[in-house]
Write a protein that holds these residues in place. Sequence first.
Motif, PDB file in Angstrom:
ATOM      1  N   GLU A 104       0.838  -1.185   0.000  1.00  0.00           N
ATOM      2  CA  GLU A 104       0.000   0.000   0.000  1.00  0.00           C
ATOM      3  C   GLU A 104       0.879   1.243   0.000  1.00  0.00           C
ATOM      4  O   GLU A 104       1.990   1.244   0.534  1.00  0.00           O
ATOM      5  CB  GLU A 104      -0.962   0.023   1.188  1.00  0.00           C
ATOM      6  N   GLU A 105       0.357   2.285  -0.632  1.00  0.00           N
ATOM      7  CA  GLU A 105       1.026   3.578  -0.716  1.00  0.00           C
ATOM      8  C   GLU A 105       0.020   4.637  -0.278  1.00  0.00           C
ATOM      9  O   GLU A 105      -1.026   4.787  -0.903  1.00  0.00           O
ATOM     10  CB  GLU A 105       1.498   3.845  -2.141  1.00  0.00           C
ATOM     11  N   MET A 106       0.372   5.376   0.765  1.00  0.00           N
ATOM     12  CA  MET A 106      -0.567   6.330   1.339  1.00  0.00           C
ATOM     13  C   MET A 106       0.059   7.726   1.379  1.00  0.00           C
ATOM     14  O   MET A 106       0.852   8.057   2.268  1.00  0.00           O
ATOM     15  CB  MET A 106      -0.972   5.883   2.747  1.00  0.00           C
ATOM     16  N   PRO A 107      -0.268   8.577   0.392  1.00  0.00           N
ATOM     17  CA  PRO A 107       0.237   9.955   0.414  1.00  0.00           C
ATOM     18  C   PRO A 107      -0.263  10.697   1.649  1.00  0.00           C
ATOM     19  O   PRO A 107      -1.404  10.519   2.074  1.00  0.00           O
ATOM     20  CB  PRO A 107      -0.361  10.560  -0.866  1.00  0.00           C
ATOM     21  N   GLN A 108       0.605  11.528   2.205  1.00  0.00           N
ATOM     22  CA  GLN A 108       0.293  12.302   3.397  1.00  0.00           C
ATOM     23  C   GLN A 108      -0.002  13.756   3.021  1.00  0.00           C
ATOM     24  O   GLN A 108       0.536  14.270   2.036  1.00  0.00           O
ATOM     25  CB  GLN A 108       1.465  12.245   4.375  1.00  0.00           C
ATOM     26  N   PRO A 109      -0.863  14.432   3.783  1.00  0.00           N
ATOM     27  CA  PRO A 109      -1.167  15.834   3.473  1.00  0.00           C
ATOM     28  C   PRO A 109       0.110  16.668   3.390  1.00  0.00           C
ATOM     29  O   PRO A 109       0.959  16.612   4.280  1.00  0.00           O
ATOM     30  CB  PRO A 109      -2.048  16.266   4.646  1.00  0.00           C
ATOM     31  N   SER A 110       0.248  17.413   2.314  1.00  0.00           N
ATOM     32  CA  SER A 110       1.446  18.212   2.067  1.00  0.00           C
ATOM     33  C   SER A 110       1.041  19.513   1.378  1.00  0.00           C
ATOM     34  O   SER A 110      -0.018  19.580   0.742  1.00  0.00           O
ATOM     35  CB  SER A 110       2.422  17.457   1.161  1.00  0.00           C
ATOM     36  N   PRO A 111       1.878  20.564   1.469  1.00  0.00           N
ATOM     37  CA  PRO A 111       1.590  21.785   0.717  1.00  0.00           C
ATOM     38  C   PRO A 111       1.437  21.522  -0.779  1.00  0.00           C
ATOM     39  O   PRO A 111       0.648  22.173  -1.461  1.00  0.00           O
ATOM     40  CB  PRO A 111       2.800  22.672   1.014  1.00  0.00           C
ATOM     41  N   LYS A 112       2.203  20.532  -1.287  1.00  0.00           N
ATOM     42  CA  LYS A 112       2.104  20.157  -2.698  1.00  0.00           C
ATOM     43  C   LYS A 112       2.478  18.695  -2.850  1.00  0.00           C
ATOM     44  O   LYS A 112       3.447  18.238  -2.244  1.00  0.00           O
ATOM     45  CB  LYS A 112       3.015  21.021  -3.561  1.00  0.00           C
ATOM     46  N   MET A 113       1.696  17.967  -3.621  1.00  0.00           N
ATOM     47  CA  MET A 113       2.010  16.586  -3.969  1.00  0.00           C
ATOM     48  C   MET A 113       2.322  16.573  -5.459  1.00  0.00           C
ATOM     49  O   MET A 113       1.453  16.856  -6.287  1.00  0.00           O
ATOM     50  CB  MET A 113       0.829  15.669  -3.661  1.00  0.00           C
ATOM     51  N   PHE A 114       3.578  16.271  -5.806  1.00  0.00           N
ATOM     52  CA  PHE A 114       4.033  16.423  -7.185  1.00  0.00           C
ATOM     53  C   PHE A 114       5.017  15.313  -7.497  1.00  0.00           C
ATOM     54  O   PHE A 114       6.055  15.171  -6.833  1.00  0.00           O
ATOM     55  CB  PHE A 114       4.693  17.793  -7.349  1.00  0.00           C
ATOM     56  N   GLY A 115       4.704  14.496  -8.493  1.00  0.00           N
ATOM     57  CA  GLY A 115       5.619  13.426  -8.856  1.00  0.00           C
ATOM     58  C   GLY A 115       5.032  12.504  -9.893  1.00  0.00           C
ATOM     59  O   GLY A 115       4.020  12.808 -10.543  1.00  0.00           O
ATOM     60  N   LEU A 116       5.664  11.348 -10.035  1.00  0.00           N
ATOM     61  CA  LEU A 116       5.299  10.386 -11.070  1.00  0.00           C
ATOM     62  C   LEU A 116       5.387   8.972 -10.525  1.00  0.00           C
ATOM     63  O   LEU A 116       6.169   8.693  -9.617  1.00  0.00           O
ATOM     64  CB  LEU A 116       6.268  10.473 -12.258  1.00  0.00           C
ATOM     65  N   GLN A 117       4.604   8.077 -11.109  1.00  0.00           N
ATOM     66  CA  GLN A 117       4.860   6.652 -10.955  1.00  0.00           C
ATOM     67  C   GLN A 117       4.909   6.023 -12.330  1.00  0.00           C
ATOM     68  O   GLN A 117       4.034   6.260 -13.161  1.00  0.00           O
ATOM     69  CB  GLN A 117       3.826   5.933 -10.097  1.00  0.00           C
ATOM     70  N   ILE A 118       5.961   5.248 -12.554  1.00  0.00           N
ATOM     71  CA  ILE A 118       6.173   4.577 -13.833  1.00  0.00           C
ATOM     72  C   ILE A 118       6.134   3.079 -13.606  1.00  0.00           C
ATOM     73  O   ILE A 118       6.710   2.582 -12.632  1.00  0.00           O
ATOM     74  CB  ILE A 118       7.556   4.958 -14.425  1.00  0.00           C
ATOM     75  N   TRP A 119       5.441   2.358 -14.484  1.00  0.00           N
ATOM     76  CA  TRP A 119       5.484   0.898 -14.458  1.00  0.00           C
ATOM     77  C   TRP A 119       6.428   0.428 -15.554  1.00  0.00           C
ATOM     78  O   TRP A 119       6.368   0.885 -16.699  1.00  0.00           O
ATOM     79  CB  TRP A 119       4.102   0.310 -14.711  1.00  0.00           C
ATOM     80  N   LEU A 120       7.299  -0.501 -15.169  1.00  0.00           N
ATOM     81  CA  LEU A 120       8.291  -1.053 -16.076  1.00  0.00           C
ATOM     82  C   LEU A 120       8.079  -2.561 -16.147  1.00  0.00           C
ATOM     83  O   LEU A 120       7.993  -3.231 -15.118  1.00  0.00           O
ATOM     84  CB  LEU A 120       9.686  -0.723 -15.544  1.00  0.00           C
ATOM     85  N   ASN A 121       7.981  -3.074 -17.347  1.00  0.00           N
ATOM     86  CA  ASN A 121       7.729  -4.504 -17.529  1.00  0.00           C
ATOM     87  C   ASN A 121       8.965  -5.319 -17.146  1.00  0.00           C
ATOM     88  O   ASN A 121      10.088  -4.816 -17.157  1.00  0.00           O
ATOM     89  CB  ASN A 121       7.372  -4.776 -18.987  1.00  0.00           C
ATOM     90  N   LEU A 122       8.734  -6.561 -16.783  1.00  0.00           N
ATOM     91  CA  LEU A 122       9.823  -7.514 -16.567  1.00  0.00           C
ATOM     92  C   LEU A 122       9.826  -8.522 -17.712  1.00  0.00           C
ATOM     93  O   LEU A 122       8.758  -8.934 -18.185  1.00  0.00           O
ATOM     94  CB  LEU A 122       9.644  -8.255 -15.238  1.00  0.00           C
ATOM     95  N   PRO A 123      11.006  -8.939 -18.168  1.00  0.00           N
ATOM     96  CA  PRO A 123      11.041  -9.977 -19.207  1.00  0.00           C
ATOM     97  C   PRO A 123      10.488 -11.283 -18.675  1.00  0.00           C
ATOM     98  O   PRO A 123      10.444 -11.516 -17.463  1.00  0.00           O
ATOM     99  CB  PRO A 123      12.532 -10.086 -19.527  1.00  0.00           C
ATOM    100  N   ALA A 124      10.073 -12.142 -19.578  1.00  0.00           N
ATOM    101  CA  ALA A 124       9.482 -13.421 -19.185  1.00  0.00           C
ATOM    102  C   ALA A 124      10.384 -14.190 -18.224  1.00  0.00           C
ATOM    103  O   ALA A 124       9.913 -14.817 -17.276  1.00  0.00           O
ATOM    104  CB  ALA A 124       9.200 -14.253 -20.431  1.00  0.00           C
ATOM    105  N   SER A 125      11.695 -14.104 -18.440  1.00  0.00           N
ATOM    106  CA  SER A 125      12.638 -14.847 -17.604  1.00  0.00           C
ATOM    107  C   SER A 125      12.688 -14.327 -16.166  1.00  0.00           C
ATOM    108  O   SER A 125      13.166 -15.035 -15.273  1.00  0.00           O
ATOM    109  CB  SER A 125      14.042 -14.769 -18.215  1.00  0.00           C
ATOM    110  N   ASP A 126      12.213 -13.096 -15.944  1.00  0.00           N
ATOM    111  CA  ASP A 126      12.277 -12.497 -14.606  1.00  0.00           C
ATOM    112  C   ASP A 126      10.902 -12.237 -13.992  1.00  0.00           C
ATOM    113  O   ASP A 126      10.820 -11.657 -12.909  1.00  0.00           O
ATOM    114  CB  ASP A 126      13.047 -11.170 -14.659  1.00  0.00           C
TER     115      ASP A 126
END
Length: 283
Positions: A104-126
Amino acid sequence: MNMREITRTTQGRKTMDGAGVHLIRVLGHADTREIDPFLMLDAFDSENPSDYIAGFPMHPHRGIETITYLIDGTIKHKDSLGNGGVIHSGEAQWMTAGRGIMHEEMPQPSPKMFGLQIWLNLPASDKMTAPVYFDIGKDMIKASMIPEGEVRVLSGEFNGVKGVEPSNIKATILDVLLRPDQKLILPSNPEENMFIYVMNGEAVFGSRSPKTVVKRTAVFFSEGEALAVQSGNAGVRFMVFCALPLREPIAWMGPIVMNTQKELDEAFAQLRSGTFITAENAG
Protein backbone atom coordinates in the motif's frame (compact mmCIF):
# COMPACT_ATOMS: atom_id res chain seq x y z
CA MET A 1 23.90 12.54 -37.01
CA ASN A 2 20.48 10.89 -37.16
CA MET A 3 18.30 13.03 -34.86
CA ARG A 4 15.13 11.96 -33.12
CA GLU A 5 11.93 13.71 -34.23
CA ILE A 6 8.51 13.88 -32.60
CA THR A 7 6.10 11.22 -33.83
CA ARG A 8 3.23 11.87 -31.40
CA THR A 9 2.27 13.72 -28.21
CA THR A 10 -0.36 13.03 -25.56
CA GLN A 11 -1.55 14.73 -22.39
CA GLY A 12 -3.29 11.65 -21.05
CA ARG A 13 -6.57 11.84 -19.17
CA LYS A 14 -7.77 12.66 -15.70
CA THR A 15 -8.78 9.59 -13.76
CA MET A 16 -9.16 8.17 -10.26
CA ASP A 17 -7.32 5.17 -8.91
CA GLY A 18 -6.74 3.47 -5.59
CA ALA A 19 -9.34 4.49 -3.00
CA GLY A 20 -10.08 7.73 -4.84
CA VAL A 21 -6.81 9.40 -5.85
CA HIS A 22 -7.10 12.03 -8.58
CA LEU A 23 -4.26 11.73 -11.09
CA ILE A 24 -3.37 11.95 -14.76
CA ARG A 25 -3.01 8.63 -16.56
CA VAL A 26 -0.48 9.86 -19.09
CA LEU A 27 0.48 6.53 -20.68
CA GLY A 28 -1.06 3.09 -20.52
CA HIS A 29 -2.35 0.09 -22.48
CA ALA A 30 -2.61 1.90 -25.82
CA ASP A 31 1.00 3.07 -25.73
CA THR A 32 2.94 -0.10 -24.89
CA ARG A 33 4.37 -0.66 -28.37
CA GLU A 34 5.95 2.80 -28.47
CA ILE A 35 7.27 2.82 -24.89
CA ASP A 36 8.21 -0.89 -24.50
CA PRO A 37 9.50 -1.98 -21.94
CA PHE A 38 7.70 0.77 -19.99
CA LEU A 39 4.00 0.15 -19.44
CA MET A 40 2.35 3.06 -17.71
CA LEU A 41 3.00 6.60 -16.49
CA ASP A 42 0.84 8.33 -13.89
CA ALA A 43 1.43 11.94 -12.91
CA PHE A 44 0.19 13.68 -9.78
CA ASP A 45 0.26 17.42 -9.14
CA SER A 46 -2.04 18.81 -6.47
CA GLU A 47 -2.13 21.34 -3.62
CA ASN A 48 -5.39 19.85 -2.33
CA PRO A 49 -4.90 16.88 0.05
CA SER A 50 -8.46 15.67 -0.59
CA ASP A 51 -7.27 14.77 -4.10
CA TYR A 52 -4.92 12.07 -2.82
CA ILE A 53 -5.07 11.23 0.91
CA ALA A 54 -7.42 8.26 0.30
CA GLY A 55 -4.29 6.68 -1.14
CA PHE A 56 -3.71 3.20 -2.52
CA PRO A 57 -4.67 0.64 0.17
CA MET A 58 -3.17 -2.86 0.11
CA HIS A 59 -3.22 -4.25 -3.45
CA PRO A 60 -1.30 -6.89 -5.43
CA HIS A 61 1.33 -6.69 -8.17
CA ARG A 62 3.09 -9.35 -10.21
CA GLY A 63 5.35 -9.31 -13.26
CA ILE A 64 6.41 -5.66 -13.16
CA GLU A 65 8.52 -3.03 -11.46
CA THR A 66 7.12 0.27 -10.20
CA ILE A 67 9.23 3.41 -9.89
CA THR A 68 7.85 6.25 -7.78
CA TYR A 69 9.63 9.60 -8.10
CA LEU A 70 8.39 12.12 -5.56
CA ILE A 71 9.50 15.69 -6.26
CA ASP A 72 7.28 17.24 -3.56
CA GLY A 73 5.31 15.53 -0.81
CA THR A 74 5.40 12.48 1.45
CA ILE A 75 4.18 8.90 0.87
CA LYS A 76 4.06 6.19 3.54
CA HIS A 77 4.22 2.59 2.36
CA LYS A 78 4.20 -0.97 3.67
CA ASP A 79 3.90 -4.43 2.18
CA SER A 80 3.26 -8.13 2.68
CA LEU A 81 6.96 -8.82 3.20
CA GLY A 82 7.07 -6.73 6.36
CA ASN A 83 8.74 -3.74 4.72
CA GLY A 84 7.65 -0.21 5.51
CA GLY A 85 8.92 3.31 5.22
CA VAL A 86 8.43 6.81 3.89
CA ILE A 87 9.28 8.42 0.55
CA HIS A 88 10.09 12.11 1.02
CA SER A 89 10.48 15.02 -1.41
CA GLY A 90 13.35 14.48 -3.82
CA GLU A 91 13.41 10.71 -3.31
CA ALA A 92 12.38 7.68 -5.32
CA GLN A 93 11.56 4.03 -4.82
CA TRP A 94 12.11 1.16 -7.24
CA MET A 95 9.95 -1.84 -6.39
CA THR A 96 10.36 -5.17 -8.16
CA ALA A 97 7.03 -6.96 -7.69
CA GLY A 98 8.36 -10.12 -9.35
CA ARG A 99 6.32 -13.21 -8.49
CA GLY A 100 4.01 -11.36 -6.17
CA ILE A 101 3.66 -8.69 -3.54
CA MET A 102 0.87 -6.91 -1.70
CA HIS A 103 1.61 -3.32 -0.81
CA GLU A 104 0.00 0.00 0.00
CA GLU A 105 1.03 3.58 -0.72
CA MET A 106 -0.57 6.33 1.34
CA PRO A 107 0.24 9.96 0.41
CA GLN A 108 0.29 12.30 3.40
CA PRO A 109 -1.17 15.83 3.47
CA SER A 110 1.45 18.21 2.07
CA PRO A 111 1.59 21.78 0.72
CA LYS A 112 2.10 20.16 -2.70
CA MET A 113 2.01 16.59 -3.97
CA PHE A 114 4.03 16.42 -7.18
CA GLY A 115 5.62 13.43 -8.86
CA LEU A 116 5.30 10.39 -11.07
CA GLN A 117 4.86 6.65 -10.95
CA ILE A 118 6.17 4.58 -13.83
CA TRP A 119 5.48 0.90 -14.46
CA LEU A 120 8.29 -1.05 -16.08
CA ASN A 121 7.73 -4.50 -17.53
CA LEU A 122 9.82 -7.51 -16.57
CA PRO A 123 11.04 -9.98 -19.21
CA ALA A 124 9.48 -13.42 -19.18
CA SER A 125 12.64 -14.85 -17.60
CA ASP A 126 12.28 -12.50 -14.61
CA LYS A 127 8.50 -12.37 -14.16
CA MET A 128 8.64 -14.70 -11.16
CA THR A 129 11.79 -13.32 -9.54
CA ALA A 130 11.77 -12.59 -5.81
CA PRO A 131 10.14 -9.26 -4.90
CA VAL A 132 12.54 -6.52 -3.81
CA TYR A 133 12.37 -2.90 -2.64
CA PHE A 134 15.08 -0.41 -3.57
CA ASP A 135 14.81 2.97 -1.85
CA ILE A 136 16.59 5.82 -3.66
CA GLY A 137 17.49 8.64 -1.28
CA LYS A 138 18.31 12.21 -2.29
CA ASP A 139 22.03 11.55 -2.02
CA MET A 140 21.72 8.69 -4.52
CA ILE A 141 20.22 10.90 -7.26
CA LYS A 142 23.37 12.50 -8.66
CA ALA A 143 23.25 15.69 -10.73
CA SER A 144 25.27 16.56 -13.81
CA MET A 145 25.72 20.33 -13.79
CA ILE A 146 25.81 21.50 -17.40
CA PRO A 147 25.98 25.05 -18.84
CA GLU A 148 22.31 24.84 -19.81
CA GLY A 149 21.07 23.72 -16.37
CA GLU A 150 21.28 20.33 -14.67
CA VAL A 151 20.40 16.70 -15.30
CA ARG A 152 19.51 14.52 -12.30
CA VAL A 153 20.24 10.86 -12.95
CA LEU A 154 17.83 8.45 -11.28
CA SER A 155 19.13 5.46 -13.24
CA GLY A 156 21.51 4.89 -16.09
CA GLU A 157 24.15 7.46 -16.98
CA PHE A 158 24.43 10.98 -18.36
CA ASN A 159 27.62 12.93 -19.08
CA GLY A 160 29.67 10.55 -16.92
CA VAL A 161 27.30 10.79 -13.94
CA LYS A 162 25.77 7.45 -12.94
CA GLY A 163 22.49 6.81 -11.19
CA VAL A 164 21.33 3.56 -9.61
CA GLU A 165 21.91 0.28 -11.44
CA PRO A 166 18.60 -1.52 -12.02
CA SER A 167 18.75 -5.28 -11.49
CA ASN A 168 16.50 -6.27 -14.38
CA ILE A 169 15.73 -3.76 -17.15
CA LYS A 170 18.68 -1.36 -17.61
CA ALA A 171 16.48 1.68 -18.01
CA THR A 172 17.76 5.26 -18.08
CA ILE A 173 15.60 7.78 -16.21
CA LEU A 174 16.65 11.44 -16.15
CA ASP A 175 15.17 14.57 -14.61
CA VAL A 176 16.25 17.48 -16.84
CA LEU A 177 16.05 21.12 -15.73
CA LEU A 178 17.02 23.75 -18.31
CA ARG A 179 17.29 27.48 -17.76
CA PRO A 180 15.34 29.81 -20.10
CA ASP A 181 16.27 29.89 -23.79
CA GLN A 182 18.86 27.12 -23.73
CA LYS A 183 19.76 24.66 -26.47
CA LEU A 184 20.72 21.10 -25.52
CA ILE A 185 21.56 18.00 -27.55
CA LEU A 186 20.68 14.86 -25.56
CA PRO A 187 22.55 11.78 -26.81
CA SER A 188 20.56 8.56 -27.05
CA ASN A 189 21.03 4.92 -27.97
CA PRO A 190 19.24 4.52 -31.32
CA GLU A 191 18.30 0.94 -30.41
CA GLU A 192 16.32 2.08 -27.36
CA ASN A 193 12.78 3.37 -27.15
CA MET A 194 12.73 6.91 -25.79
CA PHE A 195 9.97 9.19 -24.57
CA ILE A 196 9.80 12.30 -22.40
CA TYR A 197 7.27 13.90 -20.06
CA VAL A 198 7.26 17.68 -19.62
CA MET A 199 6.49 18.56 -16.01
CA ASN A 200 6.91 22.35 -16.00
CA GLY A 201 7.51 25.07 -18.56
CA GLU A 202 7.76 24.37 -22.26
CA ALA A 203 10.37 23.52 -24.88
CA VAL A 204 10.84 22.90 -28.58
CA PHE A 205 11.84 19.32 -29.38
CA GLY A 206 13.23 18.06 -32.67
CA SER A 207 15.40 19.54 -35.40
CA ARG A 208 13.96 18.94 -38.89
CA SER A 209 10.36 19.30 -37.67
CA PRO A 210 10.59 21.13 -34.35
CA LYS A 211 7.48 21.39 -32.21
CA THR A 212 6.70 23.29 -29.02
CA VAL A 213 5.58 21.05 -26.17
CA VAL A 214 3.90 22.42 -23.03
CA LYS A 215 3.79 21.04 -19.49
CA ARG A 216 1.89 17.85 -18.66
CA THR A 217 2.61 16.39 -22.09
CA ALA A 218 4.31 13.11 -23.03
CA VAL A 219 6.26 12.97 -26.29
CA PHE A 220 7.15 9.97 -28.47
CA PHE A 221 10.10 10.03 -30.86
CA SER A 222 11.50 8.33 -33.93
CA GLU A 223 14.76 6.39 -33.72
CA GLY A 224 17.92 8.45 -33.52
CA GLU A 225 21.29 9.08 -31.92
CA ALA A 226 20.33 12.35 -30.23
CA LEU A 227 17.45 14.70 -29.40
CA ALA A 228 17.54 18.49 -29.87
CA VAL A 229 15.86 20.56 -27.13
CA GLN A 230 15.32 24.34 -26.97
CA SER A 231 13.86 25.54 -23.66
CA GLY A 232 11.21 28.26 -23.58
CA ASN A 233 11.51 31.71 -22.02
CA ALA A 234 10.52 30.34 -18.59
CA GLY A 235 12.78 27.29 -18.77
CA VAL A 236 11.61 23.69 -18.76
CA ARG A 237 11.67 20.58 -16.59
CA PHE A 238 11.12 17.20 -18.19
CA MET A 239 11.71 13.51 -17.53
CA VAL A 240 13.52 11.27 -20.01
CA PHE A 241 12.86 7.51 -20.19
CA CYS A 242 14.97 5.15 -22.33
CA ALA A 243 15.38 1.38 -22.52
CA LEU A 244 15.82 -1.47 -24.97
CA PRO A 245 12.41 -2.92 -25.95
CA LEU A 246 11.52 -6.44 -24.82
CA ARG A 247 9.27 -7.19 -27.80
CA GLU A 248 7.44 -9.83 -25.77
CA PRO A 249 3.69 -10.54 -25.64
CA ILE A 250 1.84 -8.64 -22.92
CA ALA A 251 -1.12 -10.03 -20.97
CA TRP A 252 -2.24 -7.24 -18.66
CA MET A 253 -5.14 -6.96 -16.28
CA GLY A 254 -5.19 -4.37 -13.50
CA PRO A 255 -2.06 -4.59 -11.32
CA ILE A 256 -0.70 -7.80 -12.89
CA VAL A 257 1.25 -8.01 -16.16
CA MET A 258 2.29 -11.38 -17.56
CA ASN A 259 3.01 -12.84 -21.00
CA THR A 260 -0.02 -15.09 -21.47
CA GLN A 261 -3.68 -15.20 -20.52
CA LYS A 262 -3.03 -18.51 -18.75
CA GLU A 263 -0.49 -16.83 -16.48
CA LEU A 264 -2.96 -14.04 -15.74
CA ASP A 265 -5.69 -16.55 -14.94
CA GLU A 266 -3.36 -18.38 -12.55
CA ALA A 267 -2.46 -15.15 -10.76
CA PHE A 268 -6.08 -14.14 -10.21
CA ALA A 269 -7.02 -17.68 -9.15
CA GLN A 270 -4.29 -17.46 -6.52
CA LEU A 271 -5.65 -14.10 -5.36
CA ARG A 272 -9.12 -15.62 -4.95
CA SER A 273 -7.80 -18.66 -3.09
CA GLY A 274 -5.45 -16.71 -0.83
CA THR A 275 -2.31 -18.36 -2.23
CA PHE A 276 -0.96 -15.37 -4.19
CA ILE A 277 1.50 -14.60 -1.38
CA THR A 278 2.99 -17.76 0.17
CA ALA A 279 6.15 -18.44 2.14
CA GLU A 280 7.76 -19.64 -1.08
CA ASN A 281 6.61 -16.59 -3.08
CA ALA A 282 7.69 -14.15 -0.40
CA GLY A 283 11.14 -15.67 -0.08
